[in-house]
Design a protein around this motif. Structure first.
Motif, PDB file in Angstrom:
ATOM      1  N   ILE A   1       0.839  -1.196   0.000  1.00  0.00           N
ATOM      2  CA  ILE A   1       0.000   0.000   0.000  1.00  0.00           C
ATOM      3  C   ILE A   1       0.877   1.250   0.000  1.00  0.00           C
ATOM      4  O   ILE A   1       0.626   2.217  -0.732  1.00  0.00           O
ATOM      5  N   GLY A   2       1.930   1.237   0.819  1.00  0.00           N
ATOM      6  CA  GLY A   2       2.830   2.386   0.863  1.00  0.00           C
ATOM      7  C   GLY A   2       3.588   2.595  -0.438  1.00  0.00           C
ATOM      8  O   GLY A   2       3.882   3.724  -0.831  1.00  0.00           O
TER       9      GLY A   2
ATOM     10  N   TYR B   1       0.339   3.303  -3.588  1.00  0.00           N
ATOM     11  CA  TYR B   1      -0.757   4.266  -3.511  1.00  0.00           C
ATOM     12  C   TYR B   1      -0.271   5.607  -2.965  1.00  0.00           C
ATOM     13  O   TYR B   1       0.585   5.656  -2.079  1.00  0.00           O
TER      14      TYR B   1
ATOM     15  N   ARG C   1      -4.459   6.218   0.743  1.00  0.00           N
ATOM     16  CA  ARG C   1      -4.101   5.160   1.690  1.00  0.00           C
ATOM     17  C   ARG C   1      -5.173   4.881   2.731  1.00  0.00           C
ATOM     18  O   ARG C   1      -5.440   3.710   3.043  1.00  0.00           O
TER      19      ARG C   1
END
Length: 430
Positions: free
Chosen positions: A104-105, A108, A113
């Motif tokens: 995710i880091g 996105y 997030r």
């Protein structure tokens, strides 16, 4: 995340029944703690693996290992074998959790997030509706071993598919600047921390010289090695990432202890059917997902550190409900409802801390930040559960009733809630 949620929510409600059948109720903190201790090791290895080679590799490896852990647990003939199976499960779970947060880091932007994290929480909705009550029925009508075997069968083909699809793919972030690259922690450090955590959980399961020696040895390992896995200033709650990491540990410790001791009390002292404890886990999972959705959609403009305060206050209310629910005159569902209330608080608090940790992380270091969050989460769970279990055993050793011991253990959980409320301002992102 869907498969992880299904396995976690179906297995955990059956553990008190398994511990009782294997004559290992006194070692229940060890069974619960082994999973957490191994998650710590899996999180450390998975985070640095994700930074160096991309998040897809630890994710695929964790999924494959998860199948083996379910089979090992299903074949348990003693509480020690069950603990070993839970250790392997924790190793796989730690790798998967950190890999997902790192992805995710890496993939996105900041503004998306919170919504992606809410989507990850939503993946637990269907497992929460189906997993715990179904597992409770299977354990009550058939055997708790069938729960593990069934989950292994369900997970096998999807796990192979995940490994095949992710093979050779990568979504690595840009490398960190040359002087800001993290050094890979020695395997002995992460192993020492995990061993220390497990020793501490065993030490908390009794109240004699032998258990005290094990607890002291585990504490010594944690004091020496754990700081090397956390950002400098974590223990003094320095502003930014260190305070964020610390609060993740405190809040997770409170929730995990409630999630472990409330079902144990219901099964062993109130003789509640496993399906009832399964429904409590279902309610908690739904409440967490709903609360997470609220913070990601309706409260996305509220400063994250304020949501941390709100979550900590809701956790404190859950602790009070659990303490009152230990009274013999109170109905068993009251204590079970504490898990649901606590999940509401965690749905506000946990995603907010994750967003804050990613905003505080230097470029290219999201994996290390995720690893630190996973590490302190597991340390917090082990520490808070260990101290609460030790207090419970001390009360029993002095001749107090089980209900008095549980009440004292739950009352102790107010301290981390107060600390989280006071220190939340230090996590603020500027």
């Amino acid at each position: 995340m869907f498969l992880t949620g299904l396995a976690a929510l179906a297995v955990v409600p059956t553990l008190p029944t398994a511990a009782r059948d294997l004559d290992g109720v006194s070692l229940f903190p060890l069974v619960a703690g082994c999973f957490v201790a191994a998650s710590l090791l899996g999180g450390v290895l998975g985070g640095h693996w994700a930074d160096s080679a991309g998040a897809q590799r630890p994710l695929a490896a964790g999924m494959a290992l998860a199948v083996a852990t379910l089979l090992a647990s299903a074949a348990s003939t003693s509480i020690w074998q069950l603990a070993a199976g839970r250790f392997l499960d924790g190793l796989a779970g730690g790798m998967v959790a950190v890999a997902i947060n790192t992805a995710i880091g890496q993939a996105y932007p900041d503004r998306l997030r919170p919504r992606v994290l809410a989507l990850m929480s939503a993946c637990w909705i269907v497992p929460s509706l189906v997993g715990p009550p179904l597992a409770g029925l299977v354990a009550q009508w058939w055997s708790w071993r069938a729960v593990f075997l069934g989950l292994a069968a369900l997970t096998l083909l999807p796990a192979l598919a995940v490994v095949a699809v992710l093979r050779g793919r990568s979504w690595r972030a840009a490398p960190a600047p040359s002087g800001d690259r993290p050094s890979r922690p020695a395997l002995v450090i992460a192993t020492a921390v995990s061993v220390g955590a497990a020793l501490g959980q065993y030490g908390a399961s009794g109240w004699d010289l032998r258990h005290l020696l094990f607890a002291a040895g585990g504490l010594a390992l944690l004091v020496v090695f754990a700081p090397r896995l956390l950002p400098p200033g974590t223990w003094r709650a320095a502003r930014g990432l260190p305070a964020t990491v610390l609060l993740r540990g405190l809040s997770s410790g409170v929730f995990f202890t409630l999630e472990a001791l409330v079902p144990l009390m219901l099964v062993t002292d109130r003789d509640v059917a496993p399906v009832v404890t399964g429904l409590a886990f279902t309610g908690a999972a739904v409440a967490w997902a709903a609360s997470s959705w609220v913070q990601g959609r309706l409260l996305e403009r509220v400063p994250r550190h304020r949501l941390v305060v709100a979550g900590a206050l809701v956790l404190a209310a859950a602790v009070a409900i659990a303490a009152v629910g230990t009274l013999p005159a109170m109905p068993a569902p009251l204590a079970a409802s504490a898990m649901v209330v606590a999940a509401i608080g965690m749905g506000l608090l946990a995603p907010s801390l994750t967003v804050l940790s990613l905003s505080h992380a230097p470029p290219g270091r999201q994996g290390c930040a995720g690893s630190a969050m996973q590490t302190t989460q597991n340390l917090g769970q082990i520490t808070v559960l260990g101290v609460s279990s030790a207090l419970f055993n001390a009360c029993l050793g002095s001749g107090a009733s089980d209900f008095t011991g549980y009440g004292a253990a739950f009352g102790l959980l107010l301290a981390p809630c107060v600390l989280a409320t006071v220190l939340a301002a230090r996590t603020r992102s500027h």
